[in-house]
Design a protein around this motif. Structure first.
Motif, PDB file in Angstrom:
ATOM      1  N   LEU A   1       0.855  -1.117  -0.151  1.00 47.13           N
ATOM      2  CA  LEU A   1       0.134  -0.072  -0.007  1.00 47.13           C
ATOM      3  C   LEU A   1       0.913   1.177  -0.083  1.00 47.13           C
ATOM      4  CD1 LEU A   1      -2.742  -1.210   2.591  1.00 47.13           C
ATOM      5  CD2 LEU A   1      -2.679  -1.217   0.278  1.00 47.13           C
TER       6      LEU A   1
ATOM      7  N   SER B   1       0.903   5.370   0.666  1.00 45.20           N
ATOM      8  CA  SER B   1      -0.124   6.499   1.074  1.00 45.20           C
ATOM      9  C   SER B   1       0.587   7.784   1.267  1.00 45.20           C
ATOM     10  CB  SER B   1      -0.794   6.204   2.518  1.00 45.20           C
ATOM     11  OG  SER B   1      -1.567   6.992   3.178  1.00 45.20           O
TER      12      SER B   1
ATOM     13  N   ASN C   1       4.198   8.102   3.533  1.00 47.49           N
ATOM     14  CA  ASN C   1       3.554   6.838   4.029  1.00 47.49           C
ATOM     15  C   ASN C   1       3.360   6.636   5.485  1.00 47.49           C
ATOM     16  OD1 ASN C   1       3.074   5.481   1.603  1.00 47.49           O
ATOM     17  ND2 ASN C   1       5.220   4.346   1.592  1.00 47.49           N
TER      18      ASN C   1
ATOM     19  N   GLY D   1      -1.361  10.209   5.559  1.00 49.41           N
ATOM     20  CA  GLY D   1      -2.190  10.078   4.186  1.00 49.41           C
ATOM     21  C   GLY D   1      -3.243   9.106   4.301  1.00 49.41           C
ATOM     22  N   ASP D   2      -3.582   8.918   3.066  1.00 52.05           N
ATOM     23  CA  ASP D   2      -4.746   8.045   3.109  1.00 52.05           C
ATOM     24  C   ASP D   2      -4.689   6.645   2.674  1.00 52.05           C
ATOM     25  OD1 ASP D   2      -7.596   7.718   2.403  1.00 52.05           O
ATOM     26  OD2 ASP D   2      -7.428   8.354   0.343  1.00 52.05           O
ATOM     27  N   TRP D   3      -4.538   5.967   3.976  1.00 59.53           N
ATOM     28  CA  TRP D   3      -4.437   4.585   3.949  1.00 59.53           C
ATOM     29  C   TRP D   3      -5.656   3.969   3.558  1.00 59.53           C
ATOM     30  CZ3 TRP D   3       0.206   2.501   3.507  1.00 59.53           C
ATOM     31  CH2 TRP D   3       1.004   3.094   4.129  1.00 59.53           C
TER      32      TRP D   3
ATOM     33  N   ALA E   1      -5.961   3.964   0.137  1.00 59.93           N
ATOM     34  CA  ALA E   1      -5.533   3.135  -0.698  1.00 59.93           C
ATOM     35  C   ALA E   1      -6.228   1.406  -0.635  1.00 59.93           C
ATOM     36  CB  ALA E   1      -4.111   2.812  -0.114  1.00 59.93           C
TER      37      ALA E   1
ATOM     38  N   PHE F   1      -0.428   1.154   8.693  1.00 62.82           N
ATOM     39  CA  PHE F   1      -1.554   0.675   7.742  1.00 62.82           C
ATOM     40  C   PHE F   1      -2.564  -0.098   8.400  1.00 62.82           C
ATOM     41  CE2 PHE F   1       2.055  -2.068   6.204  1.00 62.82           C
ATOM     42  CZ  PHE F   1       1.416  -3.149   6.590  1.00 62.82           C
TER      43      PHE F   1
ATOM     44  N   GLY G   1      -2.591   2.732  -4.177  1.00 60.73           N
ATOM     45  CA  GLY G   1      -2.864   3.854  -3.471  1.00 60.73           C
ATOM     46  C   GLY G   1      -4.020   4.472  -4.001  1.00 60.73           C
ATOM     47  N   SER G   2      -4.366   5.524  -3.220  1.00 62.61           N
ATOM     48  CA  SER G   2      -5.494   6.204  -3.531  1.00 62.61           C
ATOM     49  C   SER G   2      -5.112   7.429  -4.530  1.00 62.61           C
ATOM     50  CB  SER G   2      -6.367   6.982  -2.327  1.00 62.61           C
ATOM     51  OG  SER G   2      -5.536   8.120  -1.597  1.00 62.61           O
TER      52      SER G   2
ATOM     53  N   THR H   1      -2.401   9.627  -3.515  1.00 62.76           N
ATOM     54  CA  THR H   1      -0.976   9.577  -3.495  1.00 62.76           C
ATOM     55  C   THR H   1       0.071   9.689  -4.655  1.00 62.76           C
ATOM     56  OG1 THR H   1      -1.883   7.377  -2.425  1.00 62.76           O
ATOM     57  CG2 THR H   1       0.252   7.304  -2.931  1.00 62.76           C
TER      58      THR H   1
END
Length: 430
Positions: A103, A105, A109, A112-114, A117, A152, A370-371, A374
């Motif tokens: 993943l 993010s 890392n 962020g957007d886990w 992801a 995560f 990742g989203s 990312t």
């Protein structure tokens, strides 16, 4: 060091990586790791049973754009053709398990957007009929903003029937790389390493990974790693893995004799050294050190030196019963060390090799998810891993279809073993 609580205690914080972030830079790794335990109900295999087989005939499946513009195809069993991924081969593929996923993010890392992801990973898994994925941190060097399971785990634990995880890439791996040619380490360092490793398993990880001995750099934003495979801390890790009955996922680009990197890697990254150091004999010493440790050699079929031939793998598996191989299928390659030849056809020698050792192979795509948050790229040191993660998110899109393509060309019973049964046995999944 704070005491690690029992395996079923509640997950109480994310302090493991926050503590290590402050201390990994320089020449030492702190032993202080304060993290509670993630209570995670592992892997209900109901998602993977009964085995549902999907046709992969040429021209089949709707053409739909997937995550990151990869054209993954939509719907159950749908497989839109990836550019350069070769033709669809007539065959059947079971609902399968992916043993090697990352993943990505945010910028570092550690933020962020886990959740985003994970959402992207689930969508892609549903499109490609993947029942479960094993998430792991990438192998990381000393210093910088490391990440590991504490970052995560909150996002992953919301889907216990679809994910489980390995740990240590951001905590144990940097400790080894601090002194990559060490022949001895202090008892204090061994104790720190042991405490962190046991804490990772107590926190719910089903093994250690992604660990790296030799790892070529694939981009200027991506680190080059090298440590002796028989490093004292690697030897200690196999002892811990055997005692805890868990696996080790190991990345080791094979080097038999001193050699320069292939021209491709000189072009990809300035971080690769002018000469690569042999590692085969040291790796065999690691395998022989503790036969009770199950070592999964990652990325078989993605040979980056030209040394990982079918004959070499056969000899290694004959001599080392605790060695397993995670297949990373590239869409197609002219190199005989790669499973898929032109137009994605499975080479007969690879089919024979897998059939000779039907219990020893699994699929590990090495996908990066990742989203949209990312897609951040920068030139500063803080952004280097995010840059590499964004690059790999794009590069690894075709690998999922390549894996399905490989499975589709195995006999049905063998495909089922590689896709699901071996994973459950090797990784000790319920």
């Amino acid at each position: 060091m704070q005491q690690w609580s029992g395996r079923n205690a509640a997950f109480t914080g994310k302090m493991m990586m926050k503590s290590l972030q402050k201390t990994l830079a320089g020449t030492c790794i702190a032993a202080a790791v304060g993290m509670g335990v993630l209570s995670l109900a592992f892997v209900s295999m109901a998602e993977a049973q009964p085995m549902r087989r999907q046709g992969m005939q040429q021209g089949e499946g709707p053409a739909a754009g997937g995550a990151h513009g990869g054209g993954q195809g939509g719907g159950q069993g749908g497989m839109a053709r990836e550019e350069g991924a070769g033709p669809r081969i007539k065959g059947e593929v079971p609902r399968w398990l992916d043993t090697h996923v990352h993943l990505v993010s945010g910028v570092t890392n550690t933020t962020g957007d886990w959740v985003g992801a994970v959402r992207v990973a689930l969508a892609d898994m549903d499109k490609n009929d993947i029942g479960l994925a094993i998430i792991m941190p990438t192998p990381q060097p000393p210093g910088g903003n490391v990440y590991d399971i504490a970052d995560f785990a909150d996002a992953v634990k919301k889907h216990p029937d679809r994910f489980t995880f390995l740990g240590g890439g951001g905590t144990l791996n940097p400790m080894i790389l601090l002194d990559p040619d060490a022949e001895m380490v202090s008892e204090a360092t061994k104790q720190k390493f042991t405490d962190i490793a046991n804490g990772i398993i107590d926190a719910g990880a089903i093994g250690f990974g992604e660990m790296a001995a030799t790892h070529l750099s694939h981009a200027d934003a991506h680190a080059y790693h090298r440590a002796r495979p028989d490093h004292p801390l690697f030897l200690l890790l196999v002892e811990i893995a055997a005692k805890r009955n868990v696996v080790i996922d190991l990345h080791m680009d094979l080097v038999i004799q001193p050699m320069p990197p292939l021209p491709k890697f000189k072009e990809l990254s300035q971080r690769n050294p002018p000469m690569l150091v042999p590692n085969l004999a040291q790796f065999e010493r690691l395998l022989a050190h503790e036969r009770g440790a199950r070592i999964v050699w990652a990325h078989a079929g993605a040979d980056h030196t030209g040394d990982l031939s079918v004959d070499l793998i056969r000899r290694m598996m004959q001599e080392h019963p605790n060695l397993y191989m995670s297949l990373k299928a590239l869409p197609q390659s002219p190199q005989p060390s790669m499973p898929l030849a032109g137009e994605g056809r499975l080479r007969p020698e690879w089919r024979r090799l897998i059939a000779e050792f039907p219990d020893r192979f699994v699929i590990g795509t090495d996908r990066f998810y990742g989203s949209s948050a990312t897609g951040l790229r920068g030139s500063g040191a803080q952004n280097q891993r995010a840059s590499a993660g964004s690059i790999f998110m794009e590069r690894t899109v075709p690998l999922t279809q390549a894996a399905r393509n490989l499975l589709s060309q195995l006999p049905p019973q063998l495909a089922q073993k590689v896709a699901v049964e071996n994973v459950k046995a090797i990784y000790r999944l319920p």
